[in-house]
Design a protein around this motif. Structure first.
Motif, PDB file in Angstrom:
ATOM      1  N   SER A  95       0.826  -1.118  -0.089  1.00  0.00           N
ATOM      2  CA  SER A  95      -0.018  -0.128  -0.009  1.00  0.00           C
ATOM      3  C   SER A  95       0.970   1.242  -0.101  1.00  0.00           C
TER       4      SER A  95
ATOM      5  N   SER B 114       0.589   3.604   1.996  1.00  0.00           N
ATOM      6  CA  SER B 114       1.057   3.855   3.262  1.00  0.00           C
ATOM      7  C   SER B 114       2.267   3.125   3.914  1.00  0.00           C
ATOM      8  N   THR B 115       2.386   1.834   3.467  1.00  0.00           N
ATOM      9  CA  THR B 115       3.397   1.126   3.910  1.00  0.00           C
ATOM     10  C   THR B 115       4.661   1.813   3.007  1.00  0.00           C
TER      11      THR B 115
ATOM     12  N   LYS C  18       5.229   4.665   2.418  1.00  0.00           N
ATOM     13  CA  LYS C  18       5.506   5.989   3.147  1.00  0.00           C
ATOM     14  C   LYS C  18       6.362   5.616   4.216  1.00  0.00           C
TER      15      LYS C  18
ATOM     16  N   VAL D  16       0.183   3.113  13.787  1.00  0.00           N
ATOM     17  CA  VAL D  16       0.153   2.271  12.678  1.00  0.00           C
ATOM     18  C   VAL D  16      -0.997   1.206  12.447  1.00  0.00           C
TER      19      VAL D  16
ATOM     20  N   THR E  62      -0.923  -2.512   7.867  1.00  0.00           N
ATOM     21  CA  THR E  62       0.575  -1.966   7.366  1.00  0.00           C
ATOM     22  C   THR E  62       1.585  -2.430   8.177  1.00  0.00           C
TER      23      THR E  62
END
Length: 248
Positions: A187, A189-190, A192, A210, A214
């Motif tokens: 993802s 977010s991962t 990031k 978190v 993630t």
């Protein structure tokens, strides 16, 4: 010759009937081993400072490769880390990373600060899994295998969907996914978070939340990088895995 060193105990082992050998990671001299005579005796003035995770000042007499402890002062005992099973497991993994990966006498004051901050973060109830991931990223950097996460390792693309290629050492863009059939689809977010890990100074780590999904991706990816590029069997990691299964 006498030396005064500030350090953190990263390993402590019995030696003979009454003695211990400790490994400390020092602020200015890197990793060192010290003989502590009489440390196992009930009335030893050194019994507390030889405990793992202890941050202290060590005065040693050194004429060969291993010094002998002469005086000591505890700066921070980190007793809570030893008494709490959960905290102890994560902290043990952190110090084992330092012990197994960082070369002997390789001075690195910033890494000392990161070790110190990681133990303080775990003790203050910051997410220990995230602390471990950050330290793993720092170990990859020390070993010379820091992943390329800012652009595609194949075509240098910056935008669009990205996946993680362990064998190629970083991210691949969607057009290059075909180059690794074991690619991790992750993802945004991962990715990031992984990029954040490369820049994070643990002394500035605040409260961070978190998502579980993630965190699972981060754990898989960081372990894959560690296993592929460093490939060191860590006792503390096995214990963490057993603890996770028990908690589930």
């Amino acid at each position: 010759m006498l030396y005064k060193l500030e350090g953190i105990v990263i390993r402590s082992m019995d030696y003979g009937e009454n003695n211990k050998i400790i490994a400390i990671y020092t602020r200015h001299n890197g990793k060192m081993s010290i003989m502590v005579r009489g440390a196992k005796k009930m009335n030893s003035r050194f019994s507390s400072v030889t405990q793992i995770f202890t941050h202290g000042e060590f005065v040693l007499f050194k004429t060969s490769s291993m010094g002998t402890l002469n005086q000591s002062e505890t700066l921070e005992s980190h007793r809570k880390l030893r008494e709490n099973l959960h905290m102890s497991a994560y902290s043990a993994y952190v110090v084992e990373l330092i012990d197994r990966i960082v070369p002997e006498l390789d001075a690195n004051e910033m890494m000392f600060e990161q070790l110190k901050a990681s133990l303080e973060a775990i003790e203050s109830n910051k997410d220990p899994a995230i602390v471990l991931n950050i330290m793993e990223m720092k170990m990859l950097a020390i070993a010379g295998y820091l992943p390329q996460l800012d652009e595609c390792v194949s075509c240098n693309a910056h935008d669009g969907e990205m996946g993680i290629s362990i064998t190629q050492g970083g991210v691949l863009c969607a057009k290059c996914f075909y180059k690794d059939n074991q690619l991790f689809r992750i993802s945004a977010s991962t990715l990031k978070m992984l990029r954040l890990f490369q820049r994070m100074d643990l002394r500035r780590l605040g409260a961070i939340e978190v998502k579980d999904e993630t965190k699972k991706q981060l754990k898989l990816i960081m372990r894959a990088f560690m296993d592929h590029f460093i490939d060191i069997r860590l006792k503390a990691r096995g214990f963490l895995d057993q603890m996770d299964k028990y908690e589930l």
